[in-house]
Design a protein around this motif. Structure first.
Motif, PDB file in Angstrom:
ATOM      1  N   SER A 114       0.828  -1.204   0.000  1.00 49.42           N
ATOM      2  CA  SER A 114       0.000   0.000   0.000  1.00 49.42           C
ATOM      3  C   SER A 114       0.867   1.261   0.000  1.00 49.42           C
ATOM      4  O   SER A 114       0.493   2.270  -0.591  1.00 49.42           O
ATOM      5  N   LEU A 115       2.036   1.224   0.643  1.00 53.73           N
ATOM      6  CA  LEU A 115       2.946   2.367   0.607  1.00 53.73           C
ATOM      7  C   LEU A 115       3.441   2.630  -0.819  1.00 53.73           C
ATOM      8  O   LEU A 115       3.581   3.766  -1.238  1.00 53.73           O
ATOM      9  N   ARG A 116       3.681   1.567  -1.579  1.00 54.80           N
ATOM     10  CA  ARG A 116       4.191   1.723  -2.945  1.00 54.80           C
ATOM     11  C   ARG A 116       3.159   2.336  -3.881  1.00 54.80           C
ATOM     12  O   ARG A 116       3.513   2.885  -4.916  1.00 54.80           O
ATOM     13  N   SER A 117       1.899   2.265  -3.525  1.00 54.13           N
ATOM     14  CA  SER A 117       0.868   2.841  -4.394  1.00 54.13           C
ATOM     15  C   SER A 117       0.510   4.280  -4.017  1.00 54.13           C
ATOM     16  O   SER A 117      -0.313   4.900  -4.666  1.00 54.13           O
ATOM     17  N   MET A 118       1.146   4.817  -2.974  1.00 52.79           N
ATOM     18  CA  MET A 118       0.879   6.188  -2.542  1.00 52.79           C
ATOM     19  C   MET A 118       1.821   7.156  -3.254  1.00 52.79           C
ATOM     20  O   MET A 118       3.019   6.911  -3.349  1.00 52.79           O
ATOM     21  N   GLU A 119       1.261   8.264  -3.726  1.00 47.38           N
ATOM     22  CA  GLU A 119       2.074   9.266  -4.408  1.00 47.38           C
ATOM     23  C   GLU A 119       2.800  10.125  -3.375  1.00 47.38           C
ATOM     24  O   GLU A 119       2.251  10.462  -2.340  1.00 47.38           O
TER      25      GLU A 119
ATOM     26  N   LYS B 252       6.555  13.739   6.635  1.00 46.04           N
ATOM     27  CA  LYS B 252       5.768  14.468   7.622  1.00 46.04           C
ATOM     28  C   LYS B 252       4.408  13.846   7.886  1.00 46.04           C
ATOM     29  O   LYS B 252       3.893  13.919   9.000  1.00 46.04           O
ATOM     30  N   LYS B 253       3.818  13.227   6.870  1.00 46.56           N
ATOM     31  CA  LYS B 253       2.469  12.657   7.047  1.00 46.56           C
ATOM     32  C   LYS B 253       2.254  11.561   6.014  1.00 46.56           C
ATOM     33  O   LYS B 253       2.598  11.721   4.842  1.00 46.56           O
ATOM     34  N   ILE B 254       1.695  10.457   6.452  1.00 42.33           N
ATOM     35  CA  ILE B 254       1.279   9.392   5.551  1.00 42.33           C
ATOM     36  C   ILE B 254      -0.232   9.356   5.608  1.00 42.33           C
ATOM     37  O   ILE B 254      -0.818   9.083   6.658  1.00 42.33           O
ATOM     38  N   GLY B 255      -0.857   9.682   4.490  1.00 41.00           N
ATOM     39  CA  GLY B 255      -2.307   9.728   4.430  1.00 41.00           C
ATOM     40  C   GLY B 255      -2.882   8.467   3.819  1.00 41.00           C
ATOM     41  O   GLY B 255      -2.223   7.432   3.746  1.00 41.00           O
ATOM     42  N   ILE B 256      -4.105   8.569   3.360  1.00 41.44           N
ATOM     43  CA  ILE B 256      -4.786   7.425   2.752  1.00 41.44           C
ATOM     44  C   ILE B 256      -4.177   7.072   1.403  1.00 41.44           C
ATOM     45  O   ILE B 256      -3.959   5.909   1.103  1.00 41.44           O
ATOM     46  N   ASP B 257      -3.866   8.099   0.588  1.00 34.13           N
ATOM     47  CA  ASP B 257      -3.338   7.821  -0.748  1.00 34.13           C
ATOM     48  C   ASP B 257      -2.118   8.651  -1.122  1.00 34.13           C
ATOM     49  O   ASP B 257      -1.637   8.582  -2.233  1.00 34.13           O
ATOM     50  N   VAL B 258      -1.588   9.460  -0.181  1.00 33.71           N
ATOM     51  CA  VAL B 258      -0.389  10.249  -0.444  1.00 33.71           C
ATOM     52  C   VAL B 258       0.562  10.204   0.741  1.00 33.71           C
ATOM     53  O   VAL B 258       0.152   9.934   1.873  1.00 33.71           O
TER      54      VAL B 258
END
Length: 84
Positions: A10-15, A67-73
């Motif tokens: 899931s981390l690899r799919s976040m921009e 600084k922040k890991i969100g749902i998709d970024v």
């Protein structure tokens, strides 16, 4: 940073986005892990290729710059470090 669990897939799919410029940096290519301390040291993202046969260097972003890991970024503090 909030304590949440994320799968590597899931981390690899976040921009990845620089919070200072709003620039889209790309997606995670790899993780640099310190095996002695069991911690992620940095993430790497591929850079843009400049020509047909040229190979771009990977950009390494230290984990403390996230600084922040969100749902998709993933928001990182570039602070003039990651200029393209």
């Amino acid at each position: 940073m909030e304590t949440s669990m994320f799968a590597i897939s899931s981390l690899r799919s976040m921009e990845i986005i620089d919070i200072n410029t709003g620039a889209k940096l790309g997606y995670i290519k790899d993780l640099k892990v310190n095996c002695e301390d069991y911690k992620i040291e940095a993430i790497t993202i591929p850079t843009q290729k400049t020509g047909w046969f040229s190979k771009g260097e990977d950009l390494e972003i230290p984990w403390d710059r996230i600084k922040k890991i969100g749902i998709d970024v993933i928001l990182v503090d570039g602070d003039e470090t990651f200029e393209k």
